[in-house]
Design an enzyme around this catalytic site. Sequence first.
Site, mmCIF file in Angstrom:
data_model
loop_
_atom_site.group_PDB
_atom_site.id
_atom_site.type_symbol
_atom_site.label_atom_id
_atom_site.label_comp_id
_atom_site.label_asym_id
_atom_site.label_seq_id
_atom_site.Cartn_x
_atom_site.Cartn_y
_atom_site.Cartn_z
ATOM 1 C CE LYS A 7 -4.350 -1.744 1.958
ATOM 2 N NZ LYS A 7 -5.385 -1.525 3.092
ATOM 3 C CE LYS A 15 -8.248 -11.121 -2.877
ATOM 4 N NZ LYS A 15 -8.009 -10.860 -1.579
ATOM 5 C CE LYS A 61 -13.008 -4.388 -0.954
ATOM 6 N NZ LYS A 61 -13.605 -3.854 0.097
#
Length: 334
Positions: A115, A197, A200
Amino acid sequence: MIDGKKVLFSGMQSTGSLTLGNYLGALKNWVTLSDEYECFYSVVDMHSITIRQEPSELRKRARNLLTLYIAAGLDPKKNCIYYQSHVSGHAELAWILNCFTYIGELNRMTQFKDKAAKHADNINAGLYTYPVLMAADILLYQADVVPVGKDQLQHLEITRDIAQRFNAIYGEVFTIPEPYMGKAGANIRSLQNPDKKMSKSDENANASIYLMDDPDTIIRKFKRAVTDSEASVRYREEQPGIKNLIEIYCACTGKTPEETEKEFDGRGYSEFKPAVGEAVVSVLKPVQDRFYELSKDKAYIDGIIKENAEKANYYATKTLRKVQKKIGFPERIR
Ligand code: TRP
């Protein structure tokens, strides 16, 4: 233990729109688990602000997520469905636990590194101590089990380390939580790149099925799903795109991969792909309908928010007072 039941805690961030992966991998299993455990399902809006958020958007998404928990089948009378920000104990315990967490431990967190790289202009201290807040979430309710995806296992590990460290000094204060890894549907991949994966935050809107996608969009995305030129519906590693579609199909229909192979034997992808789409629609449509129905009933949702915040606060305060006493904070005068 609450009323003879083991305690379960989990939460989701109210950022972005939930995907089919979140639903099949988490939410759907939460509903099953709610019979066996005393469950706390939080909308972790305090975690969300580690990344800059637009206030009205954050508020809206948090409410939608909470409503979606109920629409997915979680009974809000049995399960404690609440906003993290409504229980101040999370922040209070997080502070205390910060003082029992080493910088060296936090430096090892892979999600922080990811992040920080992604948001290089805003590497704030909250992003760094995010795992400590997560530990506080879990330990505050003395959770026995925590359903998490693979990406959160490291955070659960540090939670256990912090709890054990605290207990070693002050006695048996915290329950040591175990991870609960769901089986079916836990591993839904991107429709455009099965190596990744389903996420979102994927930039390619065709890569993810969103929980609130309408039926036409869902079918269209499955028709466009990246597969291969083998043209046979077989469940094998060499066909990761098809393998993913079979897994989605099975998660939605309850069939096994073998049954699916047989069902589509000799039929091409042009028949299989829309069939997967239909199976997904039949699972998501009822959730969507309930969501829209519930959204109209403001008073009902408000009531749940209030009641469950009180319930969560009750259990959180119980743990917090115990911790405060153990570490030597002065007693409150009543
Ligand atoms: N960090 C989790 C995620 O992004 C969300 C979360 C916050 C959580 N607190 C939690 C999950 C406690 C389980 C338990 O997915």
